[in-house]
Enzyme design. Structure first.
Site, mmCIF file in Angstrom:
data_model
loop_
_atom_site.group_PDB
_atom_site.id
_atom_site.type_symbol
_atom_site.label_atom_id
_atom_site.label_comp_id
_atom_site.label_asym_id
_atom_site.label_seq_id
_atom_site.Cartn_x
_atom_site.Cartn_y
_atom_site.Cartn_z
ATOM 1 N N GLY A 1 0.824 -1.187 0.000
ATOM 2 C CA GLY A 1 0.000 0.000 0.000
ATOM 3 C C GLY A 1 0.868 1.250 0.000
ATOM 4 O O GLY A 1 2.049 1.212 0.360
ATOM 5 N N CYS A 2 0.278 2.371 -0.404
ATOM 6 C CA CYS A 2 1.045 3.615 -0.498
ATOM 7 C C CYS A 2 1.445 4.128 0.886
ATOM 8 O O CYS A 2 2.619 4.457 1.124
ATOM 9 C CB CYS A 2 0.262 4.672 -1.266
ATOM 10 S SG CYS A 2 -1.457 4.897 -0.723
ATOM 11 N N TYR A 3 0.493 4.180 1.810
ATOM 12 C CA TYR A 3 0.828 4.633 3.171
ATOM 13 C C TYR A 3 1.852 3.710 3.841
ATOM 14 O O TYR A 3 2.795 4.194 4.487
ATOM 15 C CB TYR A 3 -0.430 4.716 4.031
ATOM 16 C CG TYR A 3 -1.304 5.920 3.789
ATOM 17 C CD1 TYR A 3 -0.809 7.221 3.937
ATOM 18 C CD2 TYR A 3 -2.645 5.785 3.434
ATOM 19 C CE1 TYR A 3 -1.624 8.336 3.742
ATOM 20 C CE2 TYR A 3 -3.468 6.879 3.235
ATOM 21 C CZ TYR A 3 -2.955 8.152 3.386
ATOM 22 O OH TYR A 3 -3.766 9.252 3.192
ATOM 23 N N CYS B 1 5.401 4.478 2.471
ATOM 24 C CA CYS B 1 5.925 5.751 2.973
ATOM 25 C C CYS B 1 6.365 5.633 4.430
ATOM 26 O O CYS B 1 7.368 6.225 4.837
ATOM 27 C CB CYS B 1 4.835 6.821 2.829
ATOM 28 S SG CYS B 1 5.458 8.494 2.557
ATOM 29 N N GLN C 1 6.689 10.698 -1.112
ATOM 30 C CA GLN C 1 6.692 9.907 -2.338
ATOM 31 C C GLN C 1 5.475 10.282 -3.168
ATOM 32 O O GLN C 1 4.565 10.972 -2.704
ATOM 33 C CB GLN C 1 6.637 8.411 -2.010
ATOM 34 C CG GLN C 1 5.320 8.002 -1.367
ATOM 35 C CD GLN C 1 5.217 6.539 -1.023
ATOM 36 O OE1 GLN C 1 6.205 5.823 -1.013
ATOM 37 N NE2 GLN C 1 4.020 6.066 -0.730
#
Length: 358
Positions: free
Chosen positions: A154-156, A159, A324
């Site tokens: 996942g993106c979170y 990061c 990002q």
């Protein structure tokens, strides 16, 4: 150079479109199938006119061209499907003999009960969880090389995990009391018609959401637990709060942790040095100079993630920051990075110079 046949399931969403963006410049890729249930029969460039003359592939429906056919005619299939849909589609693709990179949360967990509680779904193929490799190359590069199924993070979580890993793995920070405040651009919500994400609703707005029980919390915690040495994946209980900001793409995480006793005398320089040493050989993780903090504008359009940290002696807190592109390193371009690892290309092929520009 051998050509790899790649198909994308769900190609007209933001993640799918960003995959096309990366692959059209890849010298070792032939795009075989692009699927869309909403726009079948149209060209990809009809949906995204910027690709006219660049990617005019006709979109097909998986109702007309089956997963089995797509898989048999592809070396790799990337799925950009909703949670709960991927868990049905991916096993069919694997059975056809191709390799798969999946963008949903369906294969990111090792603990079945954690997945089912987080997503409120019953997993139809839990046997695949043990074989799926978490697709963060900086952590799982060797496993990705031979993986049949890669679960794109996942993106979170990307990061958060990238910023925390060096200090957590070295035992330099406490495992308890980790706080993650993260902000995403609106594309993180996907390409769908919903009032909450319409222009007038998000313009000049800034708000938290999913403040308790956000599904990425458990993904972050399981991976951080593994990194800390807990093979059960259940030790870390970080507090995670996502926010929505009025820009299209980009993600920034601000993370607060306490140094452990083993850190010794803590300084901003030592925090920076630990990050820099850990990522010194990584192409896509940029540890910024001391005093320079990450900015979403500096990473938009590419696969880079910028990180840095600072120590606040007044509160005895280490503050970590990472930025990002949520569609780049946070999703599609990280999948292409993993693809390069899987198929033996240089890791920055088609990605090294992909940046937003001015």
């Amino acid at each position: 150079m051998n050509t790899v046949k790649v198909s994308i399931i769900g190609s007209t969403g933001y993640v799918g479109a960003e995959l096309v963006h990366g692959f059209v410049n890849h010298p070792g890729v032939e795009i075989k199938y692009l699927t869309s249930e909403s726009f079948k029969g149209q060209k990809f460039s009809d949906i995204y006119p910027v690709y006219r003359g660049i990617c005019d592939v006709e979109l097909v429906s998986t109702k007309d061209v089956s997963y089995d056919v797509i898989g048999k005619e592809s070396d790799l299939v990337i799925t950009a499907l909703p949670h709960g849909v991927s868990s049905v589609a991916v096993p069919q693709l694997l059975d056809s003999g191709c390799r798969v990179i999946d963008h949903s949360g369906d294969f990111r967990y090792k603990n079945l009960d954690t997945y089912e509680k987080s997503y409120k779904l019953d997993h139809p193929h839990p046997e695949l969880l043990k074989d799926a490799v978490y697709g963060l190359p900086e952590l799982y590069r060797e496993q990705i090389k031979t993986a049949k199924l890669v679960a794109n993070p996942g993106c979170y979580p990307t990061c958060s995990i990238v910023a925390l890993t060096p200090l957590l793995k070295a035992g330099l920070i406490e495992k308890s009391g980790i706080i993650i405040d993260a902000t995403s651009g609106v594309t993180g919500a996907g390409r769908k018609e919903k009032l909450d994400y319409s222009y007038c609703e998000v313009d000049e707005a800034f708000k938290p959401y999913g403040v308790v029980g956000h599904r990425h919390t458990t993904e972050i915690n399981e991976q951080l637990s593994f990194i800390s040495g807990d093979e059960t994946g259940r030790t870390i209980k970080a507090a995670f709060t996502p926010h929505l900001a009025p820009f299209r793409r980009g993600m920034l995480a601000s993370i607060y942790v306490r140094p452990s006793a083993s850190f010794g005398e803590v300084t901003t320089q030592k925090v920076h040095d630990a990050l820099e040493e850990y990522y010194k050989n990584e192409k896509f993780v940029r540890v910024l100079p001391v005093g320079t903090l990450p900015d979403v504008k500096a990473v938009n359009g590419g696969n880079y993630i910028d990180i840095n940290g600072a120590y606040d002696p007044e509160t005895d807190l280490i503050k970590l920051f990472s930025a990002q592109d949520n569609l780049g390193k946070g999703a599609a371009l990280q999948a292409i990075q993993a693809f390069n690892v899987m198929f033996g290309f240089e890791e920055d092929t088609a990605l090294g110079a992909m940046i937003r520009g001015v």
